[in-house]
Design a protein around this motif. Structure first.
Motif, PDB file in Angstrom:
ATOM      1  N   MET A  48      11.706 -59.568  16.973  1.00  0.00           N
ATOM      2  CA  MET A  48      10.744 -59.643  16.306  1.00  0.00           C
ATOM      3  C   MET A  48      10.480 -60.493  14.884  1.00  0.00           C
ATOM      4  O   MET A  48      11.666 -61.321  14.659  1.00  0.00           O
ATOM      5  CB  MET A  48      11.456 -58.376  15.370  1.00  0.00           C
ATOM      6  CG  MET A  48      11.726 -57.278  16.083  1.00  0.00           C
ATOM      7  SD  MET A  48      12.245 -55.920  15.088  1.00  0.00           S
ATOM      8  CE  MET A  48      12.239 -54.746  16.192  1.00  0.00           C
ATOM      9  N   HIS A  68       9.499 -50.609  10.567  1.00  0.00           N
ATOM     10  CA  HIS A  68      10.381 -50.810   9.993  1.00  0.00           C
ATOM     11  C   HIS A  68      11.379 -49.637  10.252  1.00  0.00           C
ATOM     12  O   HIS A  68      11.388 -48.030  10.087  1.00  0.00           O
ATOM     13  CB  HIS A  68      10.680 -51.307   8.372  1.00  0.00           C
ATOM     14  CG  HIS A  68      12.116 -51.401   7.808  1.00  0.00           C
ATOM     15  ND1 HIS A  68      13.040 -50.542   7.314  1.00  0.00           N
ATOM     16  CD2 HIS A  68      12.202 -52.735   7.288  1.00  0.00           C
ATOM     17  CE1 HIS A  68      13.470 -51.622   6.700  1.00  0.00           C
ATOM     18  NE2 HIS A  68      13.435 -52.848   6.823  1.00  0.00           N
ATOM     19  N   PRO A  69      12.314 -49.761  10.537  1.00  0.00           N
ATOM     20  CA  PRO A  69      13.954 -48.545  10.541  1.00  0.00           C
ATOM     21  C   PRO A  69      13.805 -47.211   8.834  1.00  0.00           C
ATOM     22  O   PRO A  69      13.429 -46.410   9.960  1.00  0.00           O
ATOM     23  CB  PRO A  69      15.324 -48.777  10.541  1.00  0.00           C
ATOM     24  CG  PRO A  69      14.603 -50.497  10.566  1.00  0.00           C
ATOM     25  CD  PRO A  69      13.209 -51.029  10.313  1.00  0.00           C
ATOM     26  N   HIS A  93      16.835 -53.102  15.463  1.00  0.00           N
ATOM     27  CA  HIS A  93      16.064 -54.067  14.367  1.00  0.00           C
ATOM     28  C   HIS A  93      17.306 -55.282  13.358  1.00  0.00           C
ATOM     29  O   HIS A  93      17.446 -56.473  13.681  1.00  0.00           O
ATOM     30  CB  HIS A  93      16.354 -52.695  13.010  1.00  0.00           C
ATOM     31  CG  HIS A  93      16.112 -53.800  11.474  1.00  0.00           C
ATOM     32  ND1 HIS A  93      14.446 -54.440  11.299  1.00  0.00           N
ATOM     33  CD2 HIS A  93      16.953 -54.746  10.231  1.00  0.00           C
ATOM     34  CE1 HIS A  93      14.536 -54.927   9.692  1.00  0.00           C
ATOM     35  NE2 HIS A  93      15.267 -55.210   9.231  1.00  0.00           N
ATOM     36  N   THR A 151      17.570 -48.770  13.499  1.00  0.00           N
ATOM     37  CA  THR A 151      18.544 -50.199  12.927  1.00  0.00           C
ATOM     38  C   THR A 151      19.444 -51.247  13.999  1.00  0.00           C
ATOM     39  O   THR A 151      19.777 -51.727  13.611  1.00  0.00           O
ATOM     40  CB  THR A 151      19.535 -49.180  11.602  1.00  0.00           C
ATOM     41  OG1 THR A 151      18.961 -47.901  11.003  1.00  0.00           O
ATOM     42  CG2 THR A 151      20.134 -49.812  10.798  1.00  0.00           C
ATOM     43  N   GLU A 187       7.038 -58.001  11.176  1.00  0.00           N
ATOM     44  CA  GLU A 187       8.000 -56.673  11.725  1.00  0.00           C
ATOM     45  C   GLU A 187       9.028 -56.449  10.845  1.00  0.00           C
ATOM     46  O   GLU A 187       9.759 -55.434  11.054  1.00  0.00           O
ATOM     47  CB  GLU A 187       8.155 -57.362  13.495  1.00  0.00           C
ATOM     48  CG  GLU A 187       7.036 -57.327  13.787  1.00  0.00           C
ATOM     49  CD  GLU A 187       6.679 -57.545  15.279  1.00  0.00           C
ATOM     50  OE1 GLU A 187       8.045 -58.601  15.552  1.00  0.00           O
ATOM     51  OE2 GLU A 187       6.284 -57.523  16.227  1.00  0.00           O
ATOM     52  N   LEU A 188       9.847 -57.367  10.645  1.00  0.00           N
ATOM     53  CA  LEU A 188      11.148 -56.915  10.261  1.00  0.00           C
ATOM     54  C   LEU A 188      11.114 -56.794   8.607  1.00  0.00           C
ATOM     55  O   LEU A 188      11.923 -56.176   7.699  1.00  0.00           O
ATOM     56  CB  LEU A 188      12.241 -57.840  10.013  1.00  0.00           C
ATOM     57  CG  LEU A 188      12.737 -58.386  11.141  1.00  0.00           C
ATOM     58  CD1 LEU A 188      13.891 -59.323  11.748  1.00  0.00           C
ATOM     59  CD2 LEU A 188      13.516 -57.322  12.183  1.00  0.00           C
TER      60      LEU A 188
END
Length: 551
Positions: A1, A13-14, A84, A81, A5-6
C-alpha cells in the motif's frame, strides 16, 4: 500500500470500511426485523406479539455484541485493520525495530503474497466474528433446533465456491488471449494493432460464457427440484419465509398438502382404502362443491381400466376414463370452476399461469426499476430505457409464470393425461405419491430458468443453492449442537468469508452479482461497483457476464 492508500481520507482505509460495513449490516438485520413492528403500530389494534417489550428485546439482540451487525463489522473491520498494519511493514520508511523484526518473522512476512496476507488477516477476524455471532444466537435458541448461523454460513460458502469456479473458467480465456497476443506479436505485429481481440479469443470468451450459463442452469434445475420436493414432503427443512412464499404462489389447499404427506408417510393408500384422517379430503371436496366420496381413498379406484370407469360413473366423475386416483377437480383446487372448467388440466395450468404473471409483475417491476432509480435515474427520461426495463421485468415474470405452469402441467400429464393412461395397471399410490406426479412436476419446473437472462440466471442460482444444500444436510447432525458440528461450521465460515474478501480485493473479476456489488461498496466506497454503474477490471482478463461493464 502507498502512503495515499493508508490515509484516513482514502475510501479503502479501515475506518471507512468499518463504517460502511456497519451501516450495511445494521440495515440488513434491523430492516426486515422492524417491518412487522412498524405495521403493527400503524394498525388500529396493534398485535400483542409486537409490543414495546418485544421491540426492546429485538434491539438489544441486534445491537449487542452478539448481533449480526457487530459480528460482521468486527469480522470486516478488524481484518481490514490487520491488513492495514501489515501493509505498513512494506514501507521503507518504517522503523526497523526489534519488534518489527519479530512481527515479520512470526507472520512469515517474506513468504506470503499480498492475497495470502489478506486471507490470513480476515481469517483471524472472522474467527472471532463467528464465535460472537453463534454465542448471541445461542441465547435465544431452544434445545434441538438447527444452528441459527447455518444459513449465513451456507450463503458465504456458496458465494466463495462460485468465485473459485468463475476464476477457473475465465483464467482459461485469459490464457488463450495471452498466447494469441504473443503469437500475433511474433508473426503478424500489424494484426495486434488492428485487432487487439482476434476472432479466436472472442469465440473462446463466448464459449466460457455459455459454459457458465449451462452450469448455472443445471445447478438451478437441480436445486429447484429438491426445494419443491421438500416443500411438499419435508417443509421443515426449508426456511419458514420460503415455505410461505412458495405456498402463496402455488395456491394449494393445506388439506391437499396434508394428504400428500400422509401418502408419503404410508398413512394414505388407494390400494388398501386406508387413511389416518378419513374426513380430511372429504370435507375438502364438500367445500369445493363436490360429493365427499370424491376424497375418500376407500371409494376411489386405485388403478385404471374398466373397473375404474364403473366407479367413475357411480360417482358422477367425468373426464377420468381409464385412470384412477383423486379426481382432477380436487387436485386443481376448484380453479376454473366459475367457467365450468374445474376438471380441465389445460385450463388449470393456463389460469394459474395468468394469475402467476400478475403476481410476478408485482414482484419484478420494483426489482428492475429500483436499481435504475438509485444509480441512473436520468435514464428513465428516455422512452427506450423504460421499454427495455419493462421487457426485462416481463422476462423475469415469464420465468416465474413458466415455473408454476410447467409444474402443474407436468403433474397432470403424469397422473391423468399421459403416463397413468399408458401404464393403467400401476397404482395411483405411485402416480400420486412422492415419486410419481410430484417428482415429475419438481423435475420440470426448474427448466424455466432458460427464460431468464444470463446475469439474473446466475444470481438466482446462487440464491437457491444454499437452501438446497441445507435440505440435504442430516437433521440429526445439525440439531445435535455438539462441538464437532460447531467447529465444522466455524471452519467453513472462516474459510468462505476470508476467500470472498480476498477475492474482492485481489481478483474482483471472479465475483459476480450481489457478491461483487456488495463487497465493492464495502471495500472501495459508493463510487465503485454497483453504486457507480461501472467497475475497473484488469483489461487482460475478460469480465464476467454479469458485470456492469458488459451492460
Amino acid at each position: 500500500m502507498t502512503a495515499k492508500e493508508l490515509h484516513l481520507s482514502n475510501p479503502s482505509h479501515p475506518a471507512q470500511i468499518t463504517l460502511r460495513t456497519y451501516i450495511l449490516a445494521i440495515s440488513l438485520s434491523l430492516g426486515p426485523a422492524l417491518t412487522p413492528f412498524v405495521s403493527s403500530f400503524l394498525r388500529s389494534k396493534p398485535s400483542s406479539k409486537y409490543n414495546r417489550k418485544a421491540l426492546k428485546v429485538l434491539l438489544r439482540q441486534e445491537l449487542g455484541f452478539g448481533g449480526f451487525a457487530f459480528a460482521v463489522t468486527l469480522s470486516v473491520g478488524v481484518g481490514a485493520t490487520v491488513r492495514h498494519l501489515w501493509a505498513g511493514f512494506d514501507k521503507k520508511s518504517s522503523p526497523d525495530s526489534k519488534y518489527i523484526k519479530i512481527a515479520k518473522e512470526k507472520l512469515a512476512y517474506s513468504n506470503l503474497t499480498s492475497a495470502q496476507k489478506t486471507f490470513v488477516s480476515y481469517a483471524l477476524s472472522s474467527a472471532i466474528g463467528i464465535l460472537l455471532l453463534q454465542k448471541g444466537r445461542r441465547r435465544s435458541n431452544i434445545q434441538n433446533t438447527p444452528s441459527r448461523t447455518l444459513d449465513l454460513t451456507l450463503l458465504l460458502f456458496v458465494r466463495a465456491v462460485d468465485a473459485l469456479v468463475q476464476s477457473f473458467v475465465y483464467k482459461r480465456s485469459s490464457r488463450v488471449r495471452v498466447r494469441e497476443r504473443s503469437s500475433n506479436v511474433e508473426h503478424r505485429p500489424d494484426l495486434l494493432r488492428q485487432r487487439p481481440l482476434n476472432e479466436n479469443h472472442q469465440r473462446v470468451r463466448i464459449d466460457m460464457r455459455r459454459l457458465t450459463a449451462r452450469i448455472d442452469a443445471l445447478v438451478f434445475w437441480a436445486c429447484s427440484a429438491r426445494i419443491m420436493w421438500c416443500f411438499f414432503y419435508q417443509p421443515d427443512r426449508l426456511p419458514r419465509s420460503y415455505v410461505k412464499w412458495i405456498s402463496a404462489l402455488a395456491n394449494v389447499d393445506a388439506r391437499l398438502l396434508r394428504a400428500l404427506r400422509l401418502m408419503y408417510e404410508g398413512q394414505w393408500s388407494y390400494t388398501q382404502g386406508y387413511t389416518s384422517l378419513p374426513a380430511l379430503l372429504e370435507t375438502y371436496a364438500n367445500d369445493l362443491g363436490f360429493p365427499g366420496a370424491w376424497g375418500s381413498p376407500s371409494v376411489l379406484p386405485s388403478v385404471g381400466g374398466q373397473k375404474a370407469d364403473i366407479i367413475w360413473n357411480e360417482l358422477g366423475v367425468t373426464g377420468r376414463s381409464g385412470v384412477g386416483g383423486l379426481p382432477c377437480e380436487l387436485v386443481h383446487g376448484g380453479v376454473g370452476s366459475q367457467i365450468g372448467l374445474a376438471g380441465s388440466c389445460t385450463a388449470n395450468a393456463g389460469l394459474r399461469a395468468a394469475r402467476a404473471l400478475v403476481q410476478s409483475m408485482a414482484i419484478y417491476l420494483p426489482v428492475h426499476f429500483f436499481p435504475v432509480l438509485l444509480t441512473r435515474p436520468k435514464s428513465l427520461l428516455r422512452p427506450h430505457h423504460i421499454v427495455a426495463t419493462l421487457i426485462s421485468a416481463l422476462r423475469s415474470a415469464s420465468f416465474l409464470t413458466s415455473f408454476i405452469a410447467s409444474y402443474w402441467y407436468a403433474v397432470c400429464l403424469t397422473r391423468s393425461l399421459l403416463l397413468a393412461r399408458v401404464f393403467s395397471s400401476v397404482s395411483h399410490d405411485f402416480w400420486d405419491g412422492p415419486y410419481g406426479c410430484i417428482l415429475a412436476g419438481c423435475l420440470s419446473c426448474g427448466s424455466s430458468i432458460w427464460i431468464e437472462n444470463g446475469r439474473r440466471r446466475g444470481e438466482m442460482t446462487l440464491y437457491v443453492l444454499p437452501r438446497a444444500i441445507r435440505t440435504i444436510l442430516p437433521d440429526a447432525w445439525i440439531k445435535s449442537g455438539n462441538r464437532g458440528v460447531l467447529a465444522a461450521e466455524r471452519l467453513v465460515f472462516v474459510l468462505s468469508f476470508s476467500s470472498l474478501v480476498a477475492t474482492a480485493i485481489h481478483r474482483t473479476d471472479s465475483l459476480r452479482g450481489l457478491s461483487r456489488w456488495t463487497l465493492a461498496f464495502i471495500m472501495n466506497g459508493p463510487d465503485t461497483g454497483f453504486w457507480k454503474g461501472r467497475t475497473s477490471v484488469d483489461p487482460s482478463i475478460p469480465v464476467t457476464p454479469d458485470s456492469p461493464a458488459e451492460r
